[in-house]
Design a protein around this motif. Structure first.
Motif, mmCIF file in Angstrom:
data_model
loop_
_atom_site.group_PDB
_atom_site.id
_atom_site.type_symbol
_atom_site.label_atom_id
_atom_site.label_comp_id
_atom_site.label_asym_id
_atom_site.label_seq_id
_atom_site.Cartn_x
_atom_site.Cartn_y
_atom_site.Cartn_z
ATOM 1 N N TYR A 1 114.400 53.967 22.567
ATOM 2 C CA TYR A 1 114.421 54.011 24.017
ATOM 3 C C TYR A 1 114.594 52.622 24.497
ATOM 4 O O TYR A 1 114.108 51.724 23.714
ATOM 5 C CB TYR A 1 113.347 54.553 24.850
ATOM 6 C CG TYR A 1 113.189 56.245 24.725
ATOM 7 C CD1 TYR A 1 113.279 56.918 23.533
ATOM 8 C CD2 TYR A 1 113.474 56.721 26.162
ATOM 9 C CE1 TYR A 1 113.082 58.161 23.838
ATOM 10 C CE2 TYR A 1 113.301 58.075 26.106
ATOM 11 C CZ TYR A 1 113.254 58.934 24.982
ATOM 12 O OH TYR A 1 113.263 60.206 25.078
ATOM 13 N N ARG A 2 114.774 52.363 25.483
ATOM 14 C CA ARG A 2 114.639 50.839 26.193
ATOM 15 C C ARG A 2 113.961 50.801 27.791
ATOM 16 O O ARG A 2 114.388 51.786 28.289
ATOM 17 C CB ARG A 2 115.945 49.852 26.020
ATOM 18 C CG ARG A 2 117.026 50.613 26.734
ATOM 19 C CD ARG A 2 118.484 49.559 26.649
ATOM 20 N NE ARG A 2 119.422 50.287 27.282
ATOM 21 C CZ ARG A 2 121.021 49.601 27.301
ATOM 22 N NH1 ARG A 2 120.977 49.024 26.230
ATOM 23 N NH2 ARG A 2 121.648 50.236 28.067
ATOM 24 N N GLN A 3 113.367 49.758 27.686
ATOM 25 C CA GLN A 3 112.890 49.500 29.355
ATOM 26 C C GLN A 3 113.072 48.142 29.763
ATOM 27 O O GLN A 3 112.502 47.145 29.060
ATOM 28 C CB GLN A 3 111.427 49.926 29.506
ATOM 29 C CG GLN A 3 110.818 49.890 31.156
ATOM 30 C CD GLN A 3 109.529 50.893 30.998
ATOM 31 O OE1 GLN A 3 108.878 50.913 29.783
ATOM 32 N NE2 GLN A 3 109.186 51.152 32.130
ATOM 33 N N ALA A 4 113.933 47.939 30.773
ATOM 34 C CA ALA A 4 114.139 46.651 31.424
ATOM 35 C C ALA A 4 113.050 46.449 32.515
ATOM 36 O O ALA A 4 112.519 47.329 32.951
ATOM 37 C CB ALA A 4 115.304 46.372 31.981
ATOM 38 N N PRO A 5 112.989 45.240 33.036
ATOM 39 C CA PRO A 5 111.876 45.038 33.947
ATOM 40 C C PRO A 5 112.249 45.570 35.344
ATOM 41 O O PRO A 5 113.368 45.502 35.663
ATOM 42 C CB PRO A 5 111.644 43.493 34.320
ATOM 43 C CG PRO A 5 112.140 42.976 32.825
ATOM 44 C CD PRO A 5 113.311 43.911 32.159
ATOM 45 N N GLY A 6 111.204 46.426 35.808
ATOM 46 C CA GLY A 6 111.722 47.013 36.993
ATOM 47 C C GLY A 6 112.358 48.339 36.938
ATOM 48 O O GLY A 6 112.756 49.012 38.261
ATOM 49 N N THR A 7 112.623 48.733 35.728
ATOM 50 C CA THR A 7 113.428 50.111 35.630
ATOM 51 C C THR A 7 112.360 50.986 34.770
ATOM 52 O O THR A 7 111.532 50.800 34.332
ATOM 53 C CB THR A 7 114.684 49.908 34.903
ATOM 54 O OG1 THR A 7 114.509 49.511 33.382
ATOM 55 C CG2 THR A 7 115.369 48.432 35.404
ATOM 56 N N GLU A 8 113.202 52.321 34.690
ATOM 57 C CA GLU A 8 112.344 53.371 34.070
ATOM 58 C C GLU A 8 112.765 53.275 32.642
ATOM 59 O O GLU A 8 113.882 52.902 32.272
ATOM 60 C CB GLU A 8 112.679 54.877 34.602
ATOM 61 C CG GLU A 8 112.045 54.912 35.762
ATOM 62 C CD GLU A 8 112.203 56.361 36.274
ATOM 63 O OE1 GLU A 8 111.746 56.609 37.336
ATOM 64 O OE2 GLU A 8 112.950 57.180 35.765
ATOM 65 N N ARG A 9 112.060 53.869 31.616
ATOM 66 C CA ARG A 9 112.490 53.661 29.989
ATOM 67 C C ARG A 9 113.665 54.826 30.131
ATOM 68 O O ARG A 9 113.533 55.807 30.625
ATOM 69 C CB ARG A 9 111.230 54.267 29.346
ATOM 70 C CG ARG A 9 111.439 53.837 28.034
ATOM 71 C CD ARG A 9 109.897 54.127 27.209
ATOM 72 N NE ARG A 9 109.118 53.422 27.435
ATOM 73 C CZ ARG A 9 107.906 53.122 26.806
ATOM 74 N NH1 ARG A 9 107.699 54.036 25.891
ATOM 75 N NH2 ARG A 9 107.000 52.328 27.408
#
Length: 114
Positions: free
Chosen positions: A37-45
Motif C-alpha cells: 500500500y502507499r499513502q501520500a500526505p493528505g490522502t488515504e492509504r
C-alpha cells in the motif's frame, strides 16, 4: 503475530527505478497474502499491488510499471518500481494477511523528484 520490515525506499529522479523489500516473520509465509500500500500526505492509504499464492493484481495507476513478487524461501516480498513518477511519492507499507488478521510494516518513504 507476524512482523514485517520494509526496506529499499529513497529519493529517485522521475523515470528511475527502486526495489522495495519486505521481510516477514513466521513459518507459514508461503500462505500469507502479501500486499503493498502507499499513502501520500493528505490522502488515504491505497492498495498498490497484491500477491497471493496463485494470483497478482495491481492498481491501474501502476500497471505496467510496478511488479510484485515473492521469495518464499527468504520470507520476502518485493515491489519493483520502474518509470517512477512524482505522483508515486508516498510512504509505502507492506501488509500480510493471515488467518483473517492484517499485519503492517512500519513503512518506507519513496520520493520521486528531480
Amino acid at each position: 503475530q507476524v512482523q514485517l520490515v520494509e526496506s529499499g525506499g529513497g529519493l529517485v529522479q522521475p523515470g528511475g527505478s527502486l526495489r522495495l523489500s519486505c521481510a516477514a516473520s513466521g513459518s507459514t509465509f508461503s500462505a500469507y497474502v502479501m500486499s503493498w500500500y502507499r499513502q501520500a500526505p493528505g490522502t488515504e492509504r491505497e492498495l498498490v499491488a497484491i500477491i497471493a499464492p496463485y494470483m497478482t493484481n495491481y492498481a491501474d495507476s501502476v500497471k505496467g510499471r510496478f511488479t510484485i513478487s515473492r521469495d518464499n524461501a527468504k520470507n520476502t516480498v518485493y515491489l519493483q518500481m520502474n518509470s517512477l513518477k512524482p505522483e508515486d511519492t508516498a510512504v509505502y507499507y507492506c501488509k500480510a494477511r493471515w488467518l483473517d488478521n492484517d499485519y503492517w510494516g512500519q513503512g518506507t518513504q519513496v520520493t520521486v523528484s528531480s
